[in-house]
Design a protein around this motif. Structure first.
Motif, PDB file in Angstrom:
ATOM      1  N   ARG A 131      41.619  35.500  43.504  1.00 22.51           N
ATOM      2  CA  ARG A 131      41.740  35.043  44.889  1.00 22.51           C
ATOM      3  C   ARG A 131      41.012  36.027  45.796  1.00 22.51           C
ATOM      4  O   ARG A 131      41.288  37.227  45.736  1.00 22.51           O
ATOM      5  CB  ARG A 131      43.216  34.958  45.288  1.00 22.51           C
ATOM      6  CG  ARG A 131      43.432  34.407  46.688  1.00 22.51           C
ATOM      7  CD  ARG A 131      44.908  34.212  46.981  1.00 22.51           C
ATOM      8  NE  ARG A 131      45.611  35.478  47.159  1.00 22.51           N
ATOM      9  CZ  ARG A 131      46.886  35.576  47.533  1.00 22.51           C
ATOM     10  NH1 ARG A 131      47.594  34.472  47.724  1.00 22.51           N
ATOM     11  NH2 ARG A 131      47.447  36.743  47.684  1.00 22.51           N
ATOM     12  N   HIS A 150      45.374  38.385  42.287  1.00 26.89           N
ATOM     13  CA  HIS A 150      45.923  37.578  41.204  1.00 26.89           C
ATOM     14  C   HIS A 150      47.027  36.639  41.698  1.00 26.89           C
ATOM     15  O   HIS A 150      47.855  36.161  40.915  1.00 26.89           O
ATOM     16  CB  HIS A 150      46.442  38.498  40.093  1.00 26.89           C
ATOM     17  CG  HIS A 150      45.346  39.213  39.376  1.00 26.89           C
ATOM     18  ND1 HIS A 150      44.815  40.398  39.820  1.00 26.89           N
ATOM     19  CD2 HIS A 150      44.643  38.886  38.248  1.00 26.89           C
ATOM     20  CE1 HIS A 150      43.850  40.783  39.010  1.00 26.89           C
ATOM     21  NE2 HIS A 150      43.722  39.900  38.051  1.00 26.89           N
ATOM     22  N   GLY A 151      47.023  36.370  42.995  1.00 23.15           N
ATOM     23  CA  GLY A 151      47.890  35.345  43.547  1.00 23.15           C
ATOM     24  C   GLY A 151      49.269  35.789  43.982  1.00 23.15           C
ATOM     25  O   GLY A 151      50.114  34.952  44.296  1.00 23.15           O
ATOM     26  N   ARG A 186      47.313  40.734  45.152  1.00 21.46           N
ATOM     27  CA  ARG A 186      46.813  39.604  45.954  1.00 21.46           C
ATOM     28  C   ARG A 186      45.661  38.888  45.258  1.00 21.46           C
ATOM     29  O   ARG A 186      45.549  37.660  45.319  1.00 21.46           O
ATOM     30  CB  ARG A 186      46.388  40.093  47.341  1.00 21.46           C
ATOM     31  CG  ARG A 186      47.549  40.489  48.224  1.00 21.46           C
ATOM     32  CD  ARG A 186      47.115  40.689  49.661  1.00 21.46           C
ATOM     33  NE  ARG A 186      48.247  41.066  50.502  1.00 21.46           N
ATOM     34  CZ  ARG A 186      48.194  41.156  51.824  1.00 21.46           C
ATOM     35  NH1 ARG A 186      47.048  40.920  52.459  1.00 21.46           N
ATOM     36  NH2 ARG A 186      49.266  41.497  52.513  1.00 21.46           N
ATOM     37  N   LYS A 238      57.358  32.067  48.310  1.00 16.54           N
ATOM     38  CA  LYS A 238      56.794  33.128  47.488  1.00 16.54           C
ATOM     39  C   LYS A 238      57.908  33.927  46.837  1.00 16.54           C
ATOM     40  O   LYS A 238      58.868  34.323  47.504  1.00 16.54           O
ATOM     41  CB  LYS A 238      55.938  34.075  48.333  1.00 16.54           C
ATOM     42  CG  LYS A 238      54.723  33.439  48.970  1.00 16.54           C
ATOM     43  CD  LYS A 238      53.946  34.479  49.765  1.00 16.54           C
ATOM     44  CE  LYS A 238      52.693  33.882  50.403  1.00 16.54           C
ATOM     45  NZ  LYS A 238      51.943  34.906  51.170  1.00 16.54           N
TER      46      LYS A 238
END
Length: 392
Positions: free
Chosen positions: A284, A234-235, A232, A144
């Motif tokens: 998400r 939006h990934g 979160r 990430k």
């Protein structure tokens, strides 16, 4: 309309801003500082701006731009020219999220790789504050990229967790305990790890995230923790850096009941957003469990009855604000859920347009002169600044 903030500065009262500016002035390598000035009431916004300019004048070593009512007017006119008039309600000097969106727009107009937020009640306590802010930004951890990173708030004793004195009136509202529990989890090694919380006065956002994800202008308070949820959805993630900190010197909160009221609106609204995201294929899903202990324990399905019970218990415990707590209980019947429903729709419509708008205004020539100070404004000619005319 009055805007509600935790501890606004009185026009003629003491301010935390000079101490913040003083600590910034001692930092090596600091570039332009944009001081966004928000007022609790439009009737005093020009006075507030003048007061901020007076305080900044004591620190000539800081290259500062005060962004106030005149600047927001110019920004709005440019956005209208670019056919983004529908975005204006979320880009104002009213409310936590809307004000931070102005900061993100500043970064886009100036073409900044990152935007760093420091609030007026923060004090820089480490000389390498800026260096630590940029450490790891853009790097990958466990697959990430770190595109959003927060540090800690510490008090004058260097503590980052709040001292908690549980009271029976908070039987269903252990907010401080849940917050401390979350910090204890993310405070453990490694130095940087995804976090369910963030601190808006010690926050740095990479261009790849701030140009894609906005702050929510309709969250009553806690827009920094809300940004974690938005990222979160939006990934992405917001990371907490265990070696980056800032001193926090907030004044006393004038009304516990008013702050509780804002939290009630905030958490019921967050619950609505999480439920809405489940139905959207482009978002998400984020569960309360993934945000536990804080804010997870306060954004689940039990939030409404817990808020009602807490308002009732606090009203019994504090007779001086009993009426205010009674109003919170009344608002929970209709006003609070209606606010959540209406503005949840507003936010997601706003957010879907945000990346398009940010791409259009990136290094926009017309706006750059405003944000660099090249375009000067005769503030004496602005409505509200004329001296009163008195009959002889």
């Amino acid at each position: 309309m009055l805007d509600v903030y935790d501890h606004p500065t009185l026009i003629d009262g003491e301010s935390t801003l000079p101490e913040c500016l003083g600590s910034l002035s001692r930092l090596p390598g600091i570039d332009r500082v944009v001081v966004i000035t928000a007022a609790t009431d439009a009737a005093i916004e020009h006075e507030a701006e003048d007061r901020v300019r007076e305080m900044i004048a004591d620190f000539p070593q800081i290259d500062a731009l005060v962004f106030g009512a005149a600047e927001i007017g110019s920004l709005h006119r440019r956005l209208e020219q670019l056919e983004f008039a529908d975005m204006l309600p979320g880009i104002t000097l009213h409310g936590y999220g809307a004000v931070r969106n102005v900061g993100l727009i500043t970064g886009a107009v100036l073409g900044c790789d990152s935007v760093l937020f420091v609030d007026d009640d923060q004090v820089i306590v480490d000389s390498d504050f800026l260096t630590r802010a940029e450490e790891g930004l853009g790097a990958a951890v466990d697959g990430k990229r770190i595109l959003a990173k927060s540090g800690y708030y510490v008090d004058e004793q260097g503590r980052h967790q709040s001292l908690v004195d549980p009271h029976w009136s908070n039987t269903f509202w252990h907010l401080d305990e849940a917050f401390n529990e979350t910090l204890a989890i993310v405070d453990a090694p490694p130095r940087m790890r995804p976090s369910p919380v963030a601190f808006g006065g010690c926050l740095i956002l990479h261009r790849d995230v701030y140009s894609a994800v906005s702050f929510d202008p309709w969250v009553a308070r806690g827009e920094d923790v809300d940004y974690v949820i938005n990222a979160r959805m939006h990934g992405g993630d917001v990371f907490l850096d265990g070696e980056w900190r800032v001193g926090h010197r907030p004044p006393e909160v004038p009304s516990a009941a008013l702050r509780f009221r804002q939290d009630v609106y905030r958490f019921v609204y967050e619950h609505r957003k999480l439920e809405f995201a489940k139905s959207q294929v482009d978002l998400r899903p984020v569960t309360p469990e993934s945000l536990a202990p804080f804010p997870g324990e306060f954004v689940g399905g039990s939030i409404t009855w817990r808020a009602w019970a807490t308002a009732w218990l606090r009203g019994l415990a504090d007779s001086s604000e009993r009426k205010a707590y009674r109003k919170v209980r009344g608002a929970l019947r209709r006003e609070v859920p209606e606010y959540a429903r209406r503005n949840c729709d507003n936010y997601f419509a706003f957010q879907r347009r945000w990346p398009i708008m940010m791409e259009r205004i990136w290094e926009d020539v017309a706006l750059q002169s405003l944000f660099t100070g090249e375009r000067t404004i005769d503030r004496s000619a602005i409505t509200g600044r004329f001296p009163p005319v008195r009959p002889e």
